[in-house]
Design an enzyme around this catalytic site. Structure first.
Site, PDB file in Angstrom:
ATOM      1  N   ARG A 294      -8.364  -0.674   5.244  1.00 37.77           N
ATOM      2  CA  ARG A 294      -7.571   0.376   4.588  1.00 37.77           C
ATOM      3  C   ARG A 294      -6.263  -0.199   4.050  1.00 37.77           C
ATOM      4  O   ARG A 294      -5.695   0.314   3.113  1.00 37.77           O
ATOM      5  CB  ARG A 294      -7.240   1.496   5.579  1.00 37.77           C
ATOM      6  CG  ARG A 294      -8.431   2.295   6.016  1.00 37.77           C
ATOM      7  CD  ARG A 294      -8.029   3.502   6.804  1.00 37.77           C
ATOM      8  NE  ARG A 294      -7.013   4.278   6.090  1.00 37.77           N
ATOM      9  CZ  ARG A 294      -6.523   5.436   6.546  1.00 37.77           C
ATOM     10  NH1 ARG A 294      -6.936   5.914   7.694  1.00 37.77           N
ATOM     11  NH2 ARG A 294      -5.625   6.103   5.877  1.00 37.77           N
TER      12      ARG A 294
ATOM     13  N   CYS B  35      -4.315  12.185  12.828  1.00 41.34           N
ATOM     14  CA  CYS B  35      -5.069  10.925  12.846  1.00 41.34           C
ATOM     15  C   CYS B  35      -4.852  10.327  14.236  1.00 41.34           C
ATOM     16  O   CYS B  35      -4.219  10.924  15.101  1.00 41.34           O
ATOM     17  CB  CYS B  35      -4.572   9.986  11.755  1.00 41.34           C
ATOM     18  SG  CYS B  35      -2.943   9.352  12.111  1.00 41.34           S
TER      19      CYS B  35
ATOM     20  N   ILE C 203       8.778   7.050  16.670  1.00 37.88           N
ATOM     21  CA  ILE C 203       8.354   7.733  15.443  1.00 37.88           C
ATOM     22  C   ILE C 203       7.085   8.548  15.662  1.00 37.88           C
ATOM     23  O   ILE C 203       7.029   9.718  15.319  1.00 37.88           O
ATOM     24  CB  ILE C 203       8.135   6.704  14.290  1.00 37.88           C
ATOM     25  CG1 ILE C 203       9.396   5.865  14.078  1.00 37.88           C
ATOM     26  CG2 ILE C 203       7.679   7.405  13.025  1.00 37.88           C
ATOM     27  CD1 ILE C 203      10.564   6.566  13.437  1.00 37.88           C
TER      28      ILE C 203
ATOM     29  N   ARG D 117       0.680  14.391  12.810  1.00 42.12           N
ATOM     30  CA  ARG D 117       1.054  14.194  11.396  1.00 42.12           C
ATOM     31  C   ARG D 117       1.260  15.520  10.646  1.00 42.12           C
ATOM     32  O   ARG D 117       0.591  15.817   9.678  1.00 42.12           O
ATOM     33  CB  ARG D 117       0.019  13.335  10.684  1.00 42.12           C
ATOM     34  CG  ARG D 117      -0.441  12.101  11.410  1.00 42.12           C
ATOM     35  CD  ARG D 117       0.608  11.024  11.587  1.00 42.12           C
ATOM     36  NE  ARG D 117       1.083  10.436  10.374  1.00 42.12           N
ATOM     37  CZ  ARG D 117       0.510   9.390   9.760  1.00 42.12           C
ATOM     38  NH1 ARG D 117      -0.569   8.872  10.261  1.00 42.12           N
ATOM     39  NH2 ARG D 117       1.025   8.911   8.644  1.00 42.12           N
TER      40      ARG D 117
ATOM     41  N   ASP E 249       5.350   0.539  12.008  1.00 44.86           N
ATOM     42  CA  ASP E 249       4.113  -0.107  11.525  1.00 44.86           C
ATOM     43  C   ASP E 249       4.002  -1.556  11.974  1.00 44.86           C
ATOM     44  O   ASP E 249       2.960  -2.175  11.762  1.00 44.86           O
ATOM     45  CB  ASP E 249       4.032  -0.049   9.992  1.00 44.86           C
ATOM     46  CG  ASP E 249       3.792   1.364   9.506  1.00 44.86           C
ATOM     47  OD1 ASP E 249       3.873   1.605   8.288  1.00 44.86           O
ATOM     48  OD2 ASP E 249       3.559   2.248  10.354  1.00 44.86           O
TER      49      ASP E 249
ATOM     50  N   VAL F 289       9.276   9.914   5.610  1.00 47.65           N
ATOM     51  CA  VAL F 289       8.945   9.151   4.396  1.00 47.65           C
ATOM     52  C   VAL F 289       8.188  10.043   3.417  1.00 47.65           C
ATOM     53  O   VAL F 289       8.606  10.225   2.267  1.00 47.65           O
ATOM     54  CB  VAL F 289       8.101   7.902   4.768  1.00 47.65           C
ATOM     55  CG1 VAL F 289       7.542   7.227   3.526  1.00 47.65           C
ATOM     56  CG2 VAL F 289       8.927   6.913   5.597  1.00 47.65           C
TER      57      VAL F 289
ATOM     58  N   LYS G 125       0.864  -1.200   0.000  1.00 51.34           N
ATOM     59  CA  LYS G 125       0.000   0.000   0.000  1.00 51.34           C
ATOM     60  C   LYS G 125       0.897   1.246   0.000  1.00 51.34           C
ATOM     61  O   LYS G 125       0.668   2.187  -0.759  1.00 51.34           O
ATOM     62  CB  LYS G 125      -0.866  -0.010   1.257  1.00 51.34           C
ATOM     63  CG  LYS G 125      -1.467   1.329   1.643  1.00 51.34           C
ATOM     64  CD  LYS G 125      -2.313   1.265   2.891  1.00 51.34           C
ATOM     65  CE  LYS G 125      -1.556   1.462   4.149  1.00 51.34           C
ATOM     66  NZ  LYS G 125      -1.163   2.838   4.493  1.00 51.34           N
ATOM     67  N   ASN G 126       1.938   1.229   0.824  1.00 44.78           N
ATOM     68  CA  ASN G 126       2.753   2.438   1.001  1.00 44.78           C
ATOM     69  C   ASN G 126       3.754   2.688  -0.119  1.00 44.78           C
ATOM     70  O   ASN G 126       4.399   3.733  -0.138  1.00 44.78           O
ATOM     71  CB  ASN G 126       3.454   2.407   2.364  1.00 44.78           C
ATOM     72  CG  ASN G 126       2.450   2.579   3.511  1.00 44.78           C
ATOM     73  OD1 ASN G 126       1.274   2.882   3.257  1.00 44.78           O
ATOM     74  ND2 ASN G 126       2.876   2.366   4.729  1.00 44.78           N
TER      75      ASN G 126
HETATM   76  C1  EPZ Z   1       4.580   6.880   6.259  1.00 39.78           C
HETATM   77  O1  EPZ Z   1       3.837   7.924   6.876  1.00 39.78           O
HETATM   78  C2  EPZ Z   1       3.656   5.676   6.212  1.00 39.78           C
HETATM   79  N1  EPZ Z   1       2.483   5.995   5.413  1.00 39.78           N
HETATM   80  C3  EPZ Z   1       3.236   5.297   7.628  1.00 39.78           C
HETATM   81  O2  EPZ Z   1       2.444   4.113   7.537  1.00 39.78           O
HETATM   82  C4  EPZ Z   1       4.488   4.972   8.435  1.00 39.78           C
HETATM   83  O3  EPZ Z   1       4.106   4.675   9.769  1.00 39.78           O
HETATM   84  C5  EPZ Z   1       5.427   6.178   8.416  1.00 39.78           C
HETATM   85  O4  EPZ Z   1       5.734   6.540   7.048  1.00 39.78           O
HETATM   86  C6  EPZ Z   1       6.735   5.901   9.140  1.00 39.78           C
HETATM   87  O5  EPZ Z   1       7.390   4.814   8.543  1.00 39.78           O
HETATM   88  C7  EPZ Z   1       2.574   5.934   4.059  1.00 39.78           C
HETATM   89  O6  EPZ Z   1       3.614   5.625   3.509  1.00 39.78           O
HETATM   90  C8  EPZ Z   1       1.326   6.234   3.294  1.00 39.78           C
HETATM   91  P1  EPZ Z   1       6.792  10.228   8.238  1.00 39.78           P
HETATM   92  P2  EPZ Z   1       4.431   9.439   6.867  1.00 39.78           P
HETATM   93  O7  EPZ Z   1       6.662  11.480   7.476  1.00 39.78           O
HETATM   94  O8  EPZ Z   1       5.117   9.699   5.602  1.00 39.78           O
HETATM   95  C9  EPZ Z   1       6.985  13.521  11.630  1.00 39.78           C
HETATM   96  C10 EPZ Z   1       0.552   2.801   7.820  1.00 39.78           C
HETATM   97  O9  EPZ Z   1       0.114   2.247   8.833  1.00 39.78           O
HETATM   98  N2  EPZ Z   1       6.831  14.471  10.519  1.00 39.78           N
HETATM   99  O10 EPZ Z   1       7.988   9.351   8.015  1.00 39.78           O
HETATM  100  O11 EPZ Z   1       3.340  10.350   7.293  1.00 39.78           O
HETATM  101  C11 EPZ Z   1       5.723  12.684  11.838  1.00 39.78           C
HETATM  102  O12 EPZ Z   1       4.812  13.364  12.681  1.00 39.78           O
HETATM  103  C12 EPZ Z   1       1.062   4.220   7.916  1.00 39.78           C
HETATM  104  O13 EPZ Z   1       0.648   2.264   6.687  1.00 39.78           O
HETATM  105  C13 EPZ Z   1       7.025  15.839  10.778  1.00 39.78           C
HETATM  106  O14 EPZ Z   1       7.303  16.236  11.898  1.00 39.78           O
HETATM  107  O15 EPZ Z   1       5.500   9.329   8.045  1.00 39.78           O
HETATM  108  C14 EPZ Z   1       6.268  11.437  12.473  1.00 39.78           C
HETATM  109  O16 EPZ Z   1       6.436  11.673  13.859  1.00 39.78           O
HETATM  110  C15 EPZ Z   1       0.862   4.808   9.299  1.00 39.78           C
HETATM  111  N3  EPZ Z   1       6.885  16.706   9.749  1.00 39.78           N
HETATM  112  C16 EPZ Z   1       7.640  11.271  11.831  1.00 39.78           C
HETATM  113  O17 EPZ Z   1       7.973  12.544  11.265  1.00 39.78           O
HETATM  114  C17 EPZ Z   1       6.585  16.305   8.468  1.00 39.78           C
HETATM  115  O18 EPZ Z   1       6.491  17.153   7.565  1.00 39.78           O
HETATM  116  C18 EPZ Z   1       7.673  10.251  10.712  1.00 39.78           C
HETATM  117  O19 EPZ Z   1       6.662  10.587   9.798  1.00 39.78           O
HETATM  118  C19 EPZ Z   1       6.384  14.922   8.228  1.00 39.78           C
HETATM  119  C20 EPZ Z   1       6.519  14.030   9.272  1.00 39.78           C
END
Ligand code: EPZ
Length: 418
Positions: A399, A118, A329, A123, A307, A166, A22-23
Site C-alpha cells: 500500500r 482500520c 496519536i 479513525r 508512522d 492531518v 504517498k501521503n
Molecule cells: C494521516 O492520517 C496519515 N494518512 C497517516 O498515515 C498518519 O499516521 C496520520 O496522518 C498522523 O500523522 C494520510 O496522510 C493518508 P489524523 P489521518 O487525522 O489524516 C484523530 C500511513 O501509515 N482524529 O492526523 O487520518 C485520529 O483518530 C498513515 O501512511 C479525530 O479524532 O490522521 C487520530 O487519533 C497511517 N477526528 C488523530 O486524530 C478526525 O476527524 C490524528 O489523526 C480526524 C482525526
C-alpha cells in the site's frame, strides 16, 4: 497470498533513492477535482495511489499513467461529474474521504462513504465535518454515508480545530478553495505533505499564507487550467531506511531527500549513537557498535511521527537499557509488538507506553503483517534476526512502499517475495 522471505544478518551497503510521498500524493490527487489539466511527477506507484485513481475515475476524472516516468496526467470536467464516493472504494483506503471537500466546494454537493476504522484505530472524521459545517455545509449521516450540500456555495470562515488532524486540515483547505471570501484555519496540522498540497493549491491560483499552525486562504479569480507538480519525497520511507542503516548498515546512502525535513528523526538517531552524515539531498548512515536507549513520544509534525514508531521500536530492541515509546496519536498502534516479541524482542506495554529492554537477540520466525507501518517494522526485524523470517499478508506493505524488496536487494539484503 504473497509472502516476503528475509535471510537476516546480511550487512547492507549501497544507495537507496526515496520515492514520492504517498501521503502528499493522496490529497493532491483529491485536489485535481478542482483543476483542469494536471501533470503529477515523482508519483509513488503504490496500491493506495491506484485506489485513489480508481475513485477519481469513478467520479469522472480522465487519467493517463506513465509508469516508466512515474507520472500521471489528470483531466477534470466542468459537468456530468459523479459526486459520489462509494463504500467499496473508500473502505480499503480511508484517504478517499479527502474528495469530500473538493466535490462539495466545486459542485455544491457530495455523498462520500464514511471511511470506517482500520487496524490502528477508529479513525473518526468528526473534525473534517466540523470544518465543513463552519464553511456553511449542511451535513447529514445516512446509511454509512456523509451527505453534504451547500446550495449557495461555501463561505470563507475562521476555523479553529479543537485537535490537530492531518486529514481534517487537508479537507478544510480543499473546501476553502472554492469558498467565497477568506478562510483562516488555526491549530492546523503542518506536515510536509500538507505544505506540498499548499504549494499545489497555490499553482491552482490560491493565495495561501502559513504562520505556525495558522493557514489563511483566499481564492484568486484567475483559476489556472494547466498545472504541473512534482510530489515531495516520502519522509516516512526515508526514515524507515535510515533505521535499516542504523540496524545493519555497513554504509547506506539515502538520496533524493531534503534532510532538514527529517531533523527530529536525525536528532533521535544521533542521540542513540548512530553514525550519520547529512548532505544537501542525501544522508549516509552506518550501524554503530553500541546504541543508547532513548524515550520518545509520537507527536504531530515537527515532532516524532507515529508512522515511524514501529520502525524505531526495532532499533530500540538493540539499544542498551530500557527505552520507552509513548504512542500519542492512535489508540491501537502497537500491533507489531506481539510479532516482535515472537522474534525474541523484550517489550511490555503499560498504558499506551511500550517499554523496550535491550539489546535483545532476534530470531527469525513466521509473522503476520497487520497494517502498513507495522509490516515494515517486521521487515526491519527480519534484517537483523538469525536465520529466516517469513512475513505474511504483505499486501499491507504494497500500500505504501514502492519497490521495497528491490531497494533492499540493491543494498545486499537477503529479501525475496514468493
Ligand atoms: C494521516 O492520517 C496519515 N494518512 C497517516 O498515515 C498518519 O499516521 C496520520 O496522518 C498522523 O500523522 C494520510 O496522510 C493518508 P489524523 P489521518 O487525522 O489524516 C484523530 C500511513 O501509515 N482524529 O492526523 O487520518 C485520529 O483518530 C498513515 O501512511 C479525530 O479524532 O490522521 C487520530 O487519533 C497511517 N477526528 C488523530 O486524530 C478526525 O476527524 C490524528 O489523526 C480526524 C482525526
Amino acid at each position: 497470498m504473497q509472502k516476503l522471505i528475509i535471510k537476516g544478518k546480511k550487512k547492507l551497503s549501497g544507495t537507496i533513492s526515496i520515492s514520492g510521498s504517498k501521503n502528499a500524493t493522496l490529497p493532491i490527487l483529491a485536489a485535481t477535482i478542482l483543476a483542469g489539466n494536471v501533470t503529477l511527477t515523482n508519483v509513488p506507484l503504490v496500491k493506495d495511489i491506484f485506489t485513489m485513481l480508481d475513485l477519481l475515475k469513478f467520479i469522472g476524472i480522465k487519467i493517463k499513467i506513465n509508469r516508466l516516468r512515474r507520472s500521471i496526467k489528470l483531466t477534470g470536467k466542468k459537468k456530468n461529474i459523479n459526486t459520489l464516493a462509494p463504500y467499496k472504494l473508500v473502505k480499503t483506503m480511508r484517504a478517499g474521504v479527502l474528495v469530500l471537500g473538493p466535490l462539495l466546494t466545486k459542485y455544491k454537493k457530495a455523498k462520500v462513504s464514511l471511511p470506517g476504522g482500520c487496524a490502528i484505530g477508529t479513525r473518526p472524521v468528526d473534525l473534517h465535518l466540523f470544518a465543513l459545517k463552519k464553511l456553511g455545509a449542511k451535513i447529514k449521516i445516512k446509511d454509512g454515508y456523509i451527505i453534504a450540500e451547500a446550495k449557495e456555495g461555501l463561505k470563507g470562515a475562521k476555523i479553529k480545530f479543537p485537535n490537530i488532524s492531518v486529514g481534517a486540515t487537508e479537507n478544510a483547505l480543499l473546501a476553502a478553495y472554492g469558498a467565497s471570501g477568506k478562510t483562516i484555519l488555526s491549530n492546523c496540522a503542518i506536515e510536509p505533505e500538507i505544505l506540498d498540497l499548499v504549494s499545489f493549491m497555490k499553482k491552482l491560483g490560491c493565495k495561501i499564507t502559513i504562520k505556525g499552525r495558522r493557514i489563511a486562504l483566499v481564492k484568486k479569480k484567475n483559476e489556472r487550467e494547466k498545472v504541473n507538480h512534482s510530489i515531495i519525497f516520502d519522509r516516512i520511507e526515508a526514515g524507515t531506511y535510515l533505521v535499516a542503516g542504523a540496524l545493519i548498515g555497513k554504509k547506506i546512502i539515502i538520496k533524493d531527500i531534503k534532510p532538514k525535513i527529517l531533523k527530529c528523526e536525525v536528532d533521535i538517531l544521533k542521540k542513540m549513537g548512530v553514525k550519520i552524515n547529512l548532505f544537501k539531498n542525501s544522508i549516509s548512515i552506518s550501524k554503530s557498535k553500541r546504541l543508547n536507549k532513548i524515550n520518545i513520544t509520537t507527536k504531530p509534525y515537527p515532532g516524532f511521527p507515529t508512522d515511524l514508531q514501529g520502525q524505531l521500536m526495532v532499533l530500540m530492541t538493540q539499544a542498551k537499557g530500557l527505552s520507552k515509546i509513548k504512542e500519542n496519536i492512535f489508540e491501537n498502534r502497537f500491533m507489531h509488538v506481539p510479532e516482535l516479541k515472537r522474534m525474541g524482542a523484550k517489550i511490555e506495554i503499560k498504558n499506551k507506553i511500550a517499554l523496550i529492554s535491550g539489546p535483545s537477540k532476534l530470531t527469525g520466525a513466521e509473522v503476520m503483517a497487520t497494517d502498513l507501518r507495522a509490516s515494515v517494522s517486521l521487515v526491519l526485524a527480519g534484517l537483523i534476526a538469525d536465520n529466516r523470517t517469513i512475513i505474511n499478508r504483505i499486501y499491507h506493505l504494497d500500500r505504501g512502499y514502492e519497490f521495497l524488496e528491490k531497494k533492499l536487494k540493491n543494498c545486499k539484503a537477503g529479501v525475496k517475495r514468493v
